[in-house]
Write an enzyme that holds these catalytic residues in place. Sequence first.
Site, PDB file in Angstrom:
ATOM      1  CB  CYS A 183       1.807 -35.604 -19.881  1.00 49.43           C
ATOM      2  SG  CYS A 183       2.169 -34.748 -21.434  1.00 49.43           S
ATOM      3  CG  HIS A 225       6.389 -37.252 -19.647  1.00 49.67           C
ATOM      4  ND1 HIS A 225       6.656 -36.703 -18.414  1.00 49.67           N
ATOM      5  CD2 HIS A 225       5.477 -36.422 -20.218  1.00 49.67           C
ATOM      6  CE1 HIS A 225       5.951 -35.605 -18.249  1.00 49.67           C
ATOM      7  NE2 HIS A 225       5.215 -35.409 -19.327  1.00 49.67           N
TER       8      HIS A 225
END
Length: 478
Positions: free
Chosen positions: A162, A154
Site C-alpha cells: 500500500c 491509508h
Amino acid sequence: MRFWHLLASAAIVAALAGCTNDALDATTSVDIKSVKNKTEYQVSAPMVKKMAELGMQKQAPIALRIFKEEGTLEVWKANTANRFQLLKSYKICAWSGKLGPKVKEGDRQAPEGFYPLFPRQMNPNSNYYLAINTGYPNAYDKANGRQGTHLMIHGACSSSGCYSMTDEQMIEIFALARDSFKGGQESVQLQAFPFRMTAENMARHRDNPNIDFWKMLKVGYDQFEVTKRPPEINVCEKKYVFNQQASGPFNPGGQCPAMSTPPALQVAMASFEKSYQTDYDKAMKKYDGMVWYEPSEAERKAIVAKQRVGRELAYAPTGNSLDAGKMMKASDLEKKLADQKEAEETKQAVEIQKKELEKATDGGKHVPVPAANPIPQPVMQAAVEQPKKSFWSLFSKSEPELQMPAPVVIAPEQQAAVAPQAQEPAKTEKQARTGATAAAPQQTAAVATAPAPDAAAETPVLTEEPPKKRPFWKIWGN
C-alpha cells in the site's frame, strides 16, 4: 494564444517538479488528539485560504498523483477554469517493494497506473486509521492477469503493498476527497508513477525491465502535464489508451476500435514531444556508460531507521529511492547484482536446511539417532590368548610350547647378519613364565614375519627351533 498558455503552464509545473517536499509544505498541522470525528474533519483555515488564492472552490474536483522514487503524494485541485493546479504535496511515510507495477498477490509491490477512486472506496473504519481503496486490479491489470487485493492509501505508516501516510496526513487527504465527492465529482483519478517522467529520469531508468510499461504510462503523464486535466482512460489490446475518440466500445482484452486524437491535443503534444526528445538526447550523453542502481526496500528503510526510535513497532517508514539509490558504472552494477544474487541463494539454502531439520525433528521435539558410519573403521586386535595348561603340565618343569612362526631356511649369505641377533640371552624366572626375553626389543627387530607364498625363499626368518616337550615318563625327573 490558448496553446501558448498551455505551454506556459507546463513550464511552471516543470519548475515546481524541482522543488523538495518540504518546499511544498509536506507536513500538516493537524492535532489528531483534538479531532472528535475523523470522518467529518474540516480542512484547516490556511488550506482554505490557499484554495481561494489559487481560484479553487472548497468542493472542486481533485486528482492524486504518486511518485514512488521520491516518495511523494500530490493533491491537485481544479480551479474555476477547470484546470488542475497543485494544492499540496505530502511525503509518503511508507511504500513497499521496489519501482515497478504490482503483478501478483503477495509480491509486496505498490500499484502503478491509473485508478478511479469512487465514494464507495472510502473506508472510515479502517484498521489503519482512514483508508481509500485504490481499486486494484483495474481493467488494465485484469486484462494482463495481474492479481491483488486490499491495496490502499491509508494511515498508520506501515505498508505491505500500500501507500501509507501518517494519520495527520491521511485525515487531511480523506477530507479533501470527501469534499470533492460532495461537490459532485464522480471519481477521483489516482495516477501512480514510478518517478516523474522527465527526459532525464526516463534516460536514467532506460535499462529497467519495466521501461516499456513506463513508456506507456508516460503518454498519460505527458498529456496531463500539457492540458492540466486528468486524461480520459480506456483499455484495449491489454494496454492503456488516453484521450482517444473511438468509433466503438473499448474491450480491455480485445482489439482496439478505430481511434483518433483530438486535433488540438495532437498539435500540443507534437511540440511537447519535440522538446522532450532534445532533452532526452542530452540526458543519454550525460549517462553514457552509467546505470541506475535501484535500492531494495531494506536499503530504503536503513536510511530512515532513526525515525523509528521511540515509536511503536507498527510505525515503519521507508526512505525514498533517490536517497538510497545511485548511478554506477555498468560493470560495477553487474558485480553488485551478482554478489546480491549469491547472498540471496545462500540465504535460501540456509532456510531450506532449517525447514528440513525442523521437519526431521518434529519442530525440535525429537532428535534423530545418527546412522552408523558406512566407512569401515580399523579394529584393534586383542592380545593372543595363551593356551591353557593341562593337568599333567603342572608336574612338568618344562615351559609350555610357544606359538612360533614356521621356520624357513635363511640364505647362507644372510646367516652372518642374522646370527648375532638370533642368539637369545638367558631367561629370568619371570620372563620364563611370560615367554619374554631380557632383550625383547632387540629380538623383535631381528624377527621377520612369515613371507607371502611367492616370496618365501627370499625373506629371512628366525632359525631357532622351539624347545621340545619332555616325554611323559620324565615327569618326576630333574
